[in-house]
Write a protein that holds these residues in place. Structure first.
Motif, PDB file in Angstrom:
ATOM      1  N   LEU A 316       0.856  -1.195   0.000  1.00  0.00           N
ATOM      2  CA  LEU A 316       0.000   0.000   0.000  1.00  0.00           C
ATOM      3  C   LEU A 316       0.886   1.237   0.000  1.00  0.00           C
ATOM      4  N   THR A 317       0.567   2.180  -0.848  1.00  0.00           N
ATOM      5  CA  THR A 317       1.377   3.398  -0.954  1.00  0.00           C
ATOM      6  C   THR A 317       0.698   4.556  -0.233  1.00  0.00           C
ATOM      7  N   MET A 318       1.512   5.434   0.352  1.00  0.00           N
ATOM      8  CA  MET A 318       0.955   6.532   1.152  1.00  0.00           C
ATOM      9  C   MET A 318       1.841   7.767   1.019  1.00  0.00           C
ATOM     10  N   LEU A 319       1.206   8.892   0.760  1.00  0.00           N
ATOM     11  CA  LEU A 319       1.870  10.201   0.760  1.00  0.00           C
ATOM     12  C   LEU A 319       1.460  10.947   2.014  1.00  0.00           C
ATOM     13  N   MET A 320       2.430  11.463   2.725  1.00  0.00           N
ATOM     14  CA  MET A 320       2.155  12.348   3.857  1.00  0.00           C
ATOM     15  C   MET A 320       2.757  13.711   3.519  1.00  0.00           C
ATOM     16  N   VAL A 321       1.975  14.757   3.676  1.00  0.00           N
ATOM     17  CA  VAL A 321       2.399  16.077   3.240  1.00  0.00           C
ATOM     18  C   VAL A 321       1.826  17.122   4.189  1.00  0.00           C
ATOM     19  N   SER A 322       2.490  18.259   4.299  1.00  0.00           N
ATOM     20  CA  SER A 322       1.992  19.351   5.136  1.00  0.00           C
ATOM     21  C   SER A 322       1.158  20.303   4.290  1.00  0.00           C
ATOM     22  N   THR A 323       0.497  21.243   4.928  1.00  0.00           N
ATOM     23  CA  THR A 323      -0.410  22.157   4.245  1.00  0.00           C
ATOM     24  C   THR A 323       0.307  23.216   3.414  1.00  0.00           C
ATOM     25  N   THR A 324       1.614  23.310   3.542  1.00  0.00           N
ATOM     26  CA  THR A 324       2.392  24.223   2.695  1.00  0.00           C
ATOM     27  C   THR A 324       3.233  23.476   1.670  1.00  0.00           C
TER      28      THR A 324
END
Length: 481
Positions: A316-324
């Motif tokens: 399973l692939t997952m991207l974690m990113v901030s709001t900027t």
């Protein structure tokens, strides 16, 4: 120049503010605004009069094709008299220093200008950043002295309320002086370092990016975590199985969010920490701070619990990113369903860059706020309440240094002005302590007579050219870009 001076030996006494300095020949008073010039009290800085840009080689941007419209949004005189350098009405009963008549499109107008002495004033500061500056109501300090407090956060911005009569006059002498200095510097678009109890150190300068704990901010967030999911869900569809947008306020999860549901993104078995709000939206996933998405975390996996083995799958692939988009990481689940960081695919890196592209530049905004009280109004009319009523009835236009202001509803004339729209050096001080700010009232000459104005002090515009400094509109030397 003022005629209200009292000789004391070679000194003269200034009556432009309550301090009432005795000034030696060739010297200036405590405010550096008035001086003794050959036995006469003179205003040190020139009086500023603004001229339209077109008269100095500027151009107007056409609003419509054809016709004889000249580009004016409103009817204004080609020359505008500001209160910068004009002087004050202190001890309050005196008429305003300049009450100037002019003709605009065949209508006789009058502009009344005064440098107001504001004990009841402050600044509202908007700081574009997701960084945690401090808890609401926390004390804001300059040089160790309390000068204001943190107020409610807004979308992508932290807000400060600084100054006010309590800090100017209600504390120690040093507190009042430091508050006055900070307010004047902020209003004159100079940088001021502020420290927040239980929070950050931030350098604020109107029109410039904030510097938080020594790091200059580049951008404000594109939106909360939930909004980011909604905006970019289609761009992630088919390229990644799960996306988590980490945010101090509302963290978004793609597979649970309505945007994901409408795109038929399957459940991933992801487990989030924090308090679930509505599907795909989580509150309080971490404490506020200067890390990912305005939280205190440096490892985004710390906001996750174990994946549900009934729904998750290896690979399973997952991207974690901030709001900027400043922080981002890509993971794949191993055989034990543990997320393992991998090199981010180019199409996902592109989406992170798209988030960054949609973030507006981080800036500090400073609004000066003051209450125009009895002394100002008495300089306009011998019946001050009539001026207030005229302003509220939109018969009188209020400006500050020629810049438009917002006048609050309700009683009194409480106004706010964007300091970057004003000419450089528009603000001064008196050591009572209080700020000195320009304010102008413009209205028809007939309306001015009707409200009991000081008609015997009205003078024609042409009489100002000898002793005033003319500047083109808009002309704001030293304003931050």
């Amino acid at each position: 120049m003022t005629d209200a001076t009292v000789a004391s030996g070679d000194k003269i006494r200034c009556d432009a503010c309550p301090v009432m300095c005795y000034i030696k020949p060739g010297a200036a008073g405590a405010c550096d605004r008035y001086a003794n010039h050959n036995g006469e009290l003179v205003r040190v800085d020139p009086h500023i009069v603004l001229e339209r840009t077109v008269s100095h080689g500027g151009r107007l941007v056409p609003f419509q094709a054809g016709g004889d419209w000249d580009g004016k949004l409103v009817h204004e005189p080609s020359v505008f008299v500001t209160a910068i350098g004009a002087g004050t009405t202190y001890p309050d009963y005196k008429p305003a220093p300049f009450i100037v008549s002019s003709e605009v499109d065949g209508v006789d107008m009058v502009t009344v200008v005064t440098e107001g002495i504001f004990s009841y004033c402050g600044v509202k500061v908007k700081i574009d950043t997701d960084r945690y500056l401090g808890p609401e109501t926390a004390t804001v300090r300059a040089e160790g002295e309390a000068i204001g407090h943190v107020t409610t956060s807004e979308y992508g911005s932290q807000m400060l309320s600084l100054g006010g009569v309590h800090h100017l006059t209600g504390g120690s002498k040093k507190e009042g002086r430091v508050t006055c200095d900070a307010l004047m510097d902020l209003s004159n678009c100079k940088p001021v370092e502020l420290t927040i109890d239980g929070g950050a150190t931030v350098v604020v300068q109107a029109g410039r990016p904030p510097i938080v704990n020594g790091v200059q901010e580049e951008r404000m967030r594109v939106g909360c975590g939930s909004a980011t999911i909604g905006m970019f869900a289609k761009q992630w569809h088919g390229k990644v199985d799960e996306v988590v947008v980490v945010d101090d306020h509302i963290t978004g999860v793609l597979s649970e969010h309505q945007a994901g549901k409408l795109l038929d993104i399957p459940d991933t078995g992801i487990k989030m920490k924090g308090r679930r709000s509505t599907p795909g939206r989580y509150f309080q996933v971490a404490d506020p701070g200067t890390g990912w998405g305005g939280t205190n975390i440096s490892d985004p996996l710390s906001v996750l619990g174990p994946f549900n083995p009934k729904e998750a799958w290896p690979g399973l692939t997952m991207l974690m990113v901030s709001t900027t988009g400043e922080h981002a990481a890509y993971y794949e689940l191993d055989e034990a369903l543990r997320p393992i960081e991998k090199q981010m695919p180019a199409d996902l890196q592109f989406s992170v860059e798209r988030i960054q592209e949609n973030c507006e530049p981080a800036l500090c905004t400073v609004l000066f706020m003051g209450g125009a009280g009895g002394s100002l109004r008495a300089g306009v009319t011998d019946n001050p309440v009539r001026l207030t009523r005229s302003v509220k009835a939109a018969l009188t236009r209020v400006t500050s240094g020629g810049a438009p202001v917002y006048v609050w509803p309700g009683g009194g004339i409480t106004f706010m002005v964007d300091v970057t729209q004003m000419p450089a050096g528009a603000f001064g001080y008196v050591p009572t302590p209080a700020l000195v700010a320009p304010i102008e009232f413009t209205l028809k000459l007939s309306d001015y007579a009707a409200l009991g104005g000081h008609m015997d002090h009205v003078r024609p515009l042409a009489s100002l050219r000898e002793n005033s400094e003319f500047r083109p509109i808009p002309h704001m030397p030293g304003r931050p870009a």
